[in-house]
Structure formats: structure tokens, C-alpha cells
Design a protein around this motif. Structure first.
Motif, PDB file in Angstrom:
ATOM      1  N   ALA A  34      26.957 -37.930  43.472  1.00 52.09           N
ATOM      2  CA  ALA A  34      26.570 -36.579  43.067  1.00 52.09           C
ATOM      3  C   ALA A  34      25.372 -36.654  42.150  1.00 52.09           C
ATOM      4  N   ILE A  35      24.479 -35.652  42.258  1.00 52.38           N
ATOM      5  CA  ILE A  35      23.278 -35.566  41.437  1.00 52.38           C
ATOM      6  C   ILE A  35      23.199 -34.149  40.869  1.00 52.38           C
ATOM      7  N   GLN A  36      22.979 -34.049  39.555  1.00 57.42           N
ATOM      8  CA  GLN A  36      22.875 -32.747  38.908  1.00 57.42           C
ATOM      9  C   GLN A  36      21.702 -32.759  37.940  1.00 57.42           C
ATOM     10  N   ALA A  37      20.812 -31.772  38.092  1.00 56.08           N
ATOM     11  CA  ALA A  37      19.688 -31.632  37.162  1.00 56.08           C
ATOM     12  C   ALA A  37      20.104 -30.761  35.989  1.00 56.08           C
ATOM     13  N   VAL A  38      19.808 -31.249  34.770  1.00 56.64           N
ATOM     14  CA  VAL A  38      20.037 -30.476  33.546  1.00 56.64           C
ATOM     15  C   VAL A  38      18.693 -30.409  32.833  1.00 56.64           C
ATOM     16  N   GLY A  39      17.945 -29.334  33.077  1.00 53.83           N
ATOM     17  CA  GLY A  39      16.579 -29.278  32.595  1.00 53.83           C
ATOM     18  C   GLY A  39      15.774 -30.360  33.300  1.00 53.83           C
TER      19      GLY A  39
END
Length: 234
Positions: free
Chosen positions: A99-104
């Protein structure tokens, strides 16, 4: 390798064909290969080892917050020989989810990978010979990265940790000739390791005439590890 000289080349051709199909569907593939050898000396045999394999996957966006979920599969094959007449192979099949998640501007990603190895060493007559052995590996990774474009390159500071659990089955060496009775047997064993790391990755993206993207990179970093083992041998 005697009798298997074309094996790495044929495996590489198969990986190239898979890359064309997978990349055309929006996926990715990472291929690897090594050629390692050492000359022998008096009383010390030389050896030769070839490896070819790949890890490939595909991911898709999920929801409205930038999350991407994906699956990955891979396969590696090792060919091993020595000048004393020993030889062997190692086959490894891998399957995972990530899984990949962008936070800013920061990218958070995690992965879970299971691998199963089939190890088949052989010795020349009159020497110790292992029976085939199996090994299981469970790998987990959590990391954060911050890609920064600089003059056509991408500089990416990375920090994270890898966790691995490796388990092996029992084995018994068969013997013959002058070493009969000196075989070694071993019970199953499991080792757990935790490896925090930090690194800097420098990459540059290219697109070939056929539309396939390539990203050669160089990396420098540091990691340390803690291990815990259980099991016994006899």
C-alpha cells in the motif's frame, strides 16, 4: 555452468517478455541477475554462481484520499557449481501485497511479502550430500520517503524498517564412500530480524521509444539489525 549455460539467458528473455505485457497494463517489474565466480587453488575448489529473477506488480487507486493498493509476485532461480563436482539449485517463489499513501509531499508505504524457497544441493560421489530443503520467509516493510526534483533528477531521502521471519525445515545429509557415517542432520529453525534503515536515493526517469518507463538509480545509506533465533541442530 556445464549443461546449463543458456539457462540465465533464457530466463532473462522470459522476464523481458513479461515486462512488455505487464508494463503495457500499467504495472511494473524489477529484474535482477548476478554472475559470481572464484578461481580455486591447491586444496580449495573454485565455484560459480548465477542468479536470475524478477519481482513484478500492479496497483490501483482506492478511495478519494490518494491510497493505492497493489499485489506483487516474483521468482528467482540460482545455479551453483564448484570444481570439486558439487552443484545445486535454489528456486524461490514470492507473493505480496503493498500500500502507498501520500501525506502532503511525504510518501508512506508498507509491504507484506511471503517467499518459499526450494534448496537442492548435491555433492560428488563419496562426499556429503544434502537432501532437498525448504525455507519460508515472511517479510514486512514500513517506510517514509520525500521525493525532491533537482535538475532532472529525483533525490529521495528514505527512512523505515524491515522485519523478517525466516524458517527452515529439517535436513539430513546422505553419505557414501569414505565419509559414510559422518552425515549431519538438523532440526527446523526460525530466525526473526528487525532492520531499521535510512538512505538517500538518486534517480532519473527515462521513457523508451516503445513507451516503457525506466528509472535507473543509485543509493547510499545505513542500516542496523537485531536478530533472534530459535531451533536446534544435531
Amino acid at each position: 555452468m556445464p549443461g546449463q549455460a543458456g539457462a540465465p539467458a533464457s530466463t532473462s528473455a522470459g522476464i523481458a517478455a513479461l515486462a512488455r505485457v505487464l508494463c503495457g497494463a500499467g504495472g511494473w517489474i524489477r529484474a535482477d541477475g548476478t554472475f559470481l565466480g572464484a578461481n580455486g587453488s591447491v586444496g580449495t575448489p573454485g565455484y560459480h554462481a548465477d542468479t536470475a529473477g524478477f519481482l513484478a506488480g500492479i496497483d490501483r487507486p482506492v478511495g478519494d484520499f490518494g491510497l493505492r493498493l497493489g499485489i506483487a509476485v516474483g521468482y528467482d532461480h540460482d545455479w551453483l557449481t564448484d570444481t570439486a563436482g558439487g552443484h545445486g539449485t535454489v528456486d524461490a517463489a514470492r507473493f505480496g501485497v503493498y500500500a502507498i499513501q501520500a501525506v502532503g509531499p511525504v510518501l508512506l508505504d508498507g509491504a507484506f511479502l511471503y517467499a518459499h524457497d526450494w534448496i537442492a544441493p548435491r555433492g560428488r560421489p563419496g562426499r556429503l550430500r544434502h537432501r532437498p530443503e525448504r525455507r519460508r520467509r515472511v517479510l514486512r516493510r514500513l517506510q517514509a520517503s520525500l521525493p525532491v526534483p533537482v535538475s532532472g533528477f529525483i533525490l529521495t531521502p528514505v527512512a523505515g524498517a524491515r522485519f523478517a521471519s525466516v524458517g527452515t525445515g529439517s535436513f539430513v545429509e546422505s553419505t557414501s564412500g569414505t565419509v559414510a557415517g559422518f552425515g549431519v542432520s538438523g532440526a527446523g529453525a526460525t530466525q526473526f530480524s528487525a532492520i531499521p534503515y535510512a538512505r538517500l536515493v538518486v534517480a532519473r526517469d527515462f521513457v523508451t521509444a516503445s513507451g516503457i518507463g525506466m528509472s535507473p538509480y543509485a543509493t547510499v545509506g545505513y542500516n542496523t539489525s537485531r536478530r533472534h533465533a530459535s531451533g536446534r541442530s544435531c
